[in-house]
Design a protein around this motif. Structure first.
Motif, short mmCIF file in Angstrom:
data_model
loop_
_atom_site.label_atom_id
_atom_site.label_comp_id
_atom_site.label_asym_id
_atom_site.label_seq_id
_atom_site.Cartn_x
_atom_site.Cartn_y
_atom_site.Cartn_z
N LEU A 136 0.83 -1.20 0.00
CA LEU A 136 0.00 0.00 0.00
C LEU A 136 0.87 1.26 0.00
O LEU A 136 0.54 2.24 -0.69
CB LEU A 136 -0.94 0.00 1.20
CG LEU A 136 -2.10 -0.98 1.11
CD1 LEU A 136 -2.81 -1.11 2.45
CD2 LEU A 136 -3.07 -0.57 0.03
N ALA A 137 1.95 1.25 0.74
CA ALA A 137 2.84 2.41 0.80
C ALA A 137 3.53 2.65 -0.54
O ALA A 137 3.75 3.80 -0.93
CB ALA A 137 3.89 2.22 1.89
N ARG A 138 3.83 1.59 -1.26
CA ARG A 138 4.52 1.74 -2.54
C ARG A 138 3.60 2.15 -3.66
O ARG A 138 3.98 2.90 -4.54
CB ARG A 138 5.19 0.43 -2.93
CG ARG A 138 6.43 0.19 -2.16
CD ARG A 138 7.23 -0.91 -2.78
NE ARG A 138 8.56 -0.78 -2.22
CZ ARG A 138 9.65 -0.81 -2.94
NH1 ARG A 138 9.60 -0.99 -4.22
NH2 ARG A 138 10.81 -0.68 -2.37
N SER A 139 2.41 1.61 -3.66
CA SER A 139 1.56 1.82 -4.83
C SER A 139 0.29 2.61 -4.53
O SER A 139 -0.35 3.07 -5.46
CB SER A 139 1.16 0.48 -5.42
OG SER A 139 0.35 -0.24 -4.51
N GLY A 140 -0.09 2.69 -3.27
CA GLY A 140 -1.34 3.36 -2.94
C GLY A 140 -2.56 2.51 -3.26
O GLY A 140 -3.68 2.91 -3.03
N ASN A 141 -2.34 1.33 -3.82
CA ASN A 141 -3.44 0.41 -4.09
C ASN A 141 -2.93 -1.01 -4.00
O ASN A 141 -1.82 -1.26 -3.56
CB ASN A 141 -4.07 0.70 -5.46
CG ASN A 141 -3.10 0.48 -6.59
OD1 ASN A 141 -2.28 -0.43 -6.58
ND2 ASN A 141 -3.20 1.32 -7.61
N TYR A 142 -3.70 -1.95 -4.47
CA TYR A 142 -3.28 -3.33 -4.32
C TYR A 142 -2.83 -4.02 -5.59
O TYR A 142 -2.68 -5.21 -5.62
CB TYR A 142 -4.36 -4.16 -3.61
CG TYR A 142 -5.58 -4.48 -4.44
CD1 TYR A 142 -5.63 -5.64 -5.19
CD2 TYR A 142 -6.66 -3.64 -4.45
CE1 TYR A 142 -6.73 -5.95 -5.94
CE2 TYR A 142 -7.77 -3.94 -5.20
CZ TYR A 142 -7.80 -5.10 -5.95
OH TYR A 142 -8.90 -5.40 -6.68
N SER A 143 -2.61 -3.30 -6.66
CA SER A 143 -2.13 -4.01 -7.85
C SER A 143 -0.63 -4.26 -7.69
O SER A 143 0.16 -3.34 -7.64
CB SER A 143 -2.42 -3.23 -9.12
OG SER A 143 -1.83 -1.98 -9.11
N ILE A 144 -0.30 -5.52 -7.56
CA ILE A 144 1.09 -5.91 -7.33
C ILE A 144 1.64 -6.68 -8.50
O ILE A 144 0.93 -7.20 -9.30
CB ILE A 144 1.21 -6.77 -6.05
CG1 ILE A 144 0.15 -7.85 -6.01
CG2 ILE A 144 1.13 -5.91 -4.84
CD1 ILE A 144 0.24 -8.76 -4.83
#
Length: 144
Positions: A136-144
């Motif tokens: 979440l901290a890296r992308s602000g969402n859950y697409s990994i």
């Protein structure tokens, strides 16, 4: 030590399930598309996770998979050991492995034990919840 694709994909799969907090089961095909991983390969991995009780399966048109526990209740170490086996860098420090007759005189055994402790110290103290927070901290969402 090198983690195989099976271990890496198992972590990505578990993280994807952790990120899907909708309360609804997630289909393997959806995760496979999002992760760009073969759905056949993910089916093999999810089978291992399901048999171990790490995930729950739901059948039917609205079926799929969910985590069996909260993300805070899984460690990276337990997920990797399930899919990879022991994480020890060499057999002589692996619990339950063969008893090396040179262990008491071998200076490298000290090195391998320290390396084993360092690896376990990391993977056994990072939880799936931590990975979720980092994502979440890296992308602000859950697409990994």
């Amino acid at each position: 030590m090198k983690i195989s694709t099976k271990g890496r994909y198992a972590l990505r799969l578990m993280l994807d399930l952790a990120m899907s907090d909708s309360g609804k089961p997630v289909r393997i095909r959806e995760i496979a598309e999002k992760q760009n991983i073969s759905d056949k390969y993910l089916e093999q991995i999810i089978s291992t996770l399901n048999k171990a009780g790490f995930v729950r399966s739901h059948r039917g048109p609205q079926g799929g998979y969910q985590l069996a526990r909260s993300p805070k209740d899984y460690t990276v170490g337990e997920i990797l050991r399930l899919t990879e086996g022991p994480l020890s860098p060499v057999d002589c420090v692996d619990e339950g492995s063969f008893d090396c007759p040179r262990r008491d005189q071998c200076a490298t055994a000290i090195l391998w034990k320290k390396l084993d402790e360092a690896i376990s110290g990391v993977v056994d103290n990072i939880r799936l919840e931590d990975l979720k927070d980092w994502q979440l901290a890296r992308s602000g969402n859950y697409s990994i």
